[in-house]
Design an enzyme around this catalytic site. Structure first.
Site, PDB file in Angstrom:
ATOM      1  N   ASP A   1       3.796  -7.097 -25.941  1.00 11.84           N
ATOM      2  CA  ASP A   1       4.536  -5.878 -26.263  1.00 11.84           C
ATOM      3  C   ASP A   1       5.643  -5.591 -25.253  1.00 11.84           C
ATOM      4  O   ASP A   1       6.586  -4.857 -25.553  1.00 11.84           O
ATOM      5  CB  ASP A   1       3.590  -4.676 -26.310  1.00 11.84           C
ATOM      6  CG  ASP A   1       2.824  -4.576 -27.618  1.00 11.84           C
ATOM      7  OD1 ASP A   1       3.286  -5.133 -28.630  1.00 11.84           O
ATOM      8  OD2 ASP A   1       1.765  -3.921 -27.622  1.00 11.84           O
TER       9      ASP A   1
ATOM     10  N   TYR B   1       8.896  -0.248 -34.076  1.00 11.14           N
ATOM     11  CA  TYR B   1       7.820   0.452 -33.372  1.00 11.14           C
ATOM     12  C   TYR B   1       8.346   1.782 -32.832  1.00 11.14           C
ATOM     13  O   TYR B   1       9.441   1.850 -32.275  1.00 11.14           O
ATOM     14  CB  TYR B   1       7.298  -0.415 -32.226  1.00 11.14           C
ATOM     15  CG  TYR B   1       6.230   0.253 -31.390  1.00 11.14           C
ATOM     16  CD1 TYR B   1       4.887   0.144 -31.718  1.00 11.14           C
ATOM     17  CD2 TYR B   1       6.574   1.020 -30.275  1.00 11.14           C
ATOM     18  CE1 TYR B   1       3.909   0.760 -30.962  1.00 11.14           C
ATOM     19  CE2 TYR B   1       5.604   1.643 -29.511  1.00 11.14           C
ATOM     20  CZ  TYR B   1       4.274   1.510 -29.854  1.00 11.14           C
ATOM     21  OH  TYR B   1       3.313   2.132 -29.103  1.00 11.14           O
TER      22      TYR B   1
END
Length: 228
Positions: A118, A225
């Site tokens: 991430d 996201y």
């Protein structure tokens, strides 16, 4: 500069809050690109007594232009990174336990799962050892140079951190807050990798397709996201 000094002070105070430093073992800086000035923590000043006005302002040659204290002993490393990478707005150095353990072991922090992916596109690299001449010479500047050498042509915001062999972690970001955020993540994924490798020493790295998905959904051109 007062606003930037406040940001750098707040970012430095986040280091003990997140458990990344013991005593005075850390520093955060940020750069004003338009003015060519960097704000950085003073050397050896305890976090418990440090104030906003204790932050030191230096030019790109490391000359103090504002402040009553000496700047961090790692200032030359910070400046080398700012000079090489125009995308950087903040830099942080700590001796956080698990990231430093990988540095002392001389090993990159392996990308083993999605938490790592991430934030970091691949392993978090470890530099080579500095030579005796590099250490005895301009040590802090040469630390910056070996970081740059190790990163090569990598986009620094895709690999927003590194461990310097036998020393410790450096992280960076778009600003001081972002740099500290990445330093916190680096410490967490360093701990996770240590635990995971202890459970399964033969563990393989994360699959490329999964790493690509997790990194790109947060940082790619079509990232989705979070909130816009």
């Amino acid at each position: 500069m007062q606003k930037l000094k406040q940001q750098v002070f707040d970012a430095n105070m986040d280091l003990p809050r997140y458990g990344l430093v013991t005593f005075t073992w850390g520093n955060v800086s940020a750069i004003d690109r338009e003015r060519g000035l960097v704000v950085i923590k003073p050397s050896g000043v305890a976090y418990e007594t440090m104030k906003v006005d204790d932050m030191v302002v230096v030019d790109m040659d490391g000359k103090v232009v504002e402040g009553r204290y000496r700047p961090s002993s790692d200032t030359a490393t910070h400046l080398a990174l700012y000079q090489r990478y125009p995308s950087l707005g903040g830099v942080v150095h700590t001796h956080s336990t698990h990231a430093t353990a990988w540095a002392q072991a001389g090993m990159a922090i392996p990308a083993l799962g999605t938490t790592h992916a991430d934030y970091f596109f691949g392993d978090i690299p470890c530099t080579r050892a500095l030579s005796e001449e590099e250490v005895q010479g301009e040590y802090e500047l040469n630390t910056g140079k070996v970081i740059i050498e190790t990163l090569g042509e990598v986009e620094p915001l895709h690999t927003p951190g590194i461990v310097v062999y036998q020393h410790g972690p450096f992280a960076w970001g778009k600003d001081a807050h972002d740099a500290v955020h990445n330093a916190v993540v680096m410490e967490e994924v360093a701990r996770m990798a240590w635990i995971a490798r202890g459970i399964n020493p033969a563990l393989n790295p994360i699959d490329d397709y999964l790493m690509n998905k997790h990194f790109m959904r947060k940082h790619g051109p079509n990232a989705y996201y979070g909130q816009k």
